[in-house]
Design an enzyme around this catalytic site. Structure first.
Site, mmCIF file in Angstrom:
data_model
loop_
_atom_site.group_PDB
_atom_site.id
_atom_site.type_symbol
_atom_site.label_atom_id
_atom_site.label_comp_id
_atom_site.label_asym_id
_atom_site.label_seq_id
_atom_site.Cartn_x
_atom_site.Cartn_y
_atom_site.Cartn_z
ATOM 1 N N ASP A 1 0.667 -1.012 -0.255
ATOM 2 C CA ASP A 1 -0.202 0.490 0.328
ATOM 3 C C ASP A 1 1.076 1.551 -0.079
ATOM 4 O O ASP A 1 1.801 1.455 0.589
ATOM 5 C CB ASP A 1 -0.925 0.091 1.568
ATOM 6 C CG ASP A 1 -1.683 -0.725 1.214
ATOM 7 O OD1 ASP A 1 -1.750 -1.450 0.561
ATOM 8 O OD2 ASP A 1 -2.372 -0.787 2.674
ATOM 9 N N HIS B 1 -5.460 3.202 -3.617
ATOM 10 C CA HIS B 1 -5.509 3.241 -2.355
ATOM 11 C C HIS B 1 -6.134 4.587 -2.239
ATOM 12 O O HIS B 1 -6.005 5.543 -0.873
ATOM 13 C CB HIS B 1 -4.843 2.675 -1.864
ATOM 14 C CG HIS B 1 -3.917 2.669 -0.614
ATOM 15 N ND1 HIS B 1 -5.574 2.191 0.139
ATOM 16 C CD2 HIS B 1 -3.556 3.147 0.590
ATOM 17 C CE1 HIS B 1 -4.342 2.029 1.267
ATOM 18 N NE2 HIS B 1 -3.224 2.898 1.633
ATOM 19 N N HIS C 1 -4.946 9.680 0.671
ATOM 20 C CA HIS C 1 -4.893 8.810 1.558
ATOM 21 C C HIS C 1 -5.596 9.816 3.122
ATOM 22 O O HIS C 1 -5.141 9.312 4.448
ATOM 23 C CB HIS C 1 -3.415 8.349 2.186
ATOM 24 C CG HIS C 1 -3.260 7.394 2.501
ATOM 25 N ND1 HIS C 1 -4.123 7.096 3.851
ATOM 26 C CD2 HIS C 1 -2.834 5.500 2.498
ATOM 27 C CE1 HIS C 1 -3.115 6.229 4.182
ATOM 28 N NE2 HIS C 1 -3.175 5.522 3.416
ATOM 29 N N HIS D 1 3.537 -2.135 2.932
ATOM 30 C CA HIS D 1 3.730 -1.275 2.189
ATOM 31 C C HIS D 1 5.280 -1.186 1.946
ATOM 32 O O HIS D 1 5.894 -0.699 2.237
ATOM 33 C CB HIS D 1 3.627 -0.037 3.015
ATOM 34 C CG HIS D 1 2.097 -0.293 4.245
ATOM 35 N ND1 HIS D 1 1.918 -1.432 5.164
ATOM 36 C CD2 HIS D 1 1.262 0.834 3.747
ATOM 37 C CE1 HIS D 1 1.003 -0.750 5.569
ATOM 38 N NE2 HIS D 1 -0.059 -0.053 5.143
#
Ligand SMILES: [Zn+2]
Length: 234
Positions: free
Chosen positions: A48, A98, A102, A191
């Site tokens: 991510d 995603h 964010h 990540h």
């Protein structure tokens, strides 16, 4: 292209029925999967918060091991580093959405969430050449109206079977944590960025991936993208 996405979505929906792959906590906010088919000794590695300046080094590790993974990218990072987003796609990895910036979706309006998701779809389509079919909500925090936005954008929600906590643990701890949670159909969350930060430090993640892949192979696992692990014909 559209037909392929629709086919994938239908298959993923069938996967939901067949494997009982339902939201871990609640399906109140949006349908999502947190693991794949349990009949194959497969694991999906997901990353991510990219793309980031650190992503190419991760791509080298994955390429060296012949592993295809899934990258849930933020639209703003894709706008900043479109060449790296394209490199991820060209290396054969799957790209998921995603969100654009964010944010936390908690307490936000459906229109806000949909705009965030649509902006990321557009950025990824432009940079990587195709629009994602998968969406991972920032911070795993879903909220009312997310399901409708996912449906309108043709996105399936993807949570995780286990999360590496790789933004705070050492490589050894990340590796031990995920090895302990390895099982057929597991989706692991790691990540290759830190939200919208430029030049994030992901050395522990990189080292954990270098250790994890051979350890998991030694235990009989192979690696699939999220779409593949949900539905082997994808
Ligand atoms: Zn994130």
């Amino acid at each position: 292209m559209l037909i392929e996405i629709a086919g994938g979505a239908v298959c993923a929906a069938a996967g939901l029925m067949a494997y009982g792959v339902r939201s871990r906590s609640s399906t109140l906010f949006a349908p999502s999967v947190w693991r794949g088919a349990e009949d194959r000794r497969a694991i999906a590695l997901t990353f991510d918060d990219g793309p980031s300046e650190a992503t190419p080094e991760l791509l080298e590790v994955l390429q060296g091991e012949g592993v295809q993974a899934t990258f849930f990218q933020c639209g703003m990072n894709v706008r900043r580093l479109p060449g790296i987003a394209r490199q991820v796609a060209e290396a054969g990895h799957e790209i998921g959405n995603h969100s654009h910036s964010h944010p936390r979706f908690y307490l936000r309006s459906a229109a806000f969430m949909e705009r965030e998701m649509a902006q990321a779809q557009a950025a990824i389509l432009e940079a990587a050449g195709s629009a994602p079919a998968l969406f991972r909500v920032p911070y795993g925090a879903r909220w009312f109206g997310l399901g409708g936005a996912q449906t309108r954008l043709g996105l399936l929600g993807v949570m995780w079977t286990a999360i590496g906590l790789d933004w705070k643990l050492s490589a050894a701890a990340i590796t031990a944590r995920l090895l302990g949670r390895a099982r057929n159909g597991a989706i692991f969350c790691l990540h290759d960025g830190r939200e919208l930060q430029a030049e994030p430090r992901i050395a522990e993640t990189l080292e954990a991936v270098r250790r994890l892949i051979p350890e998991l192979r030694a235990r009989g696992f192979h690696f699939e993208t999220v779409s593949q692990i949900l539905c082997p014909t994808n």
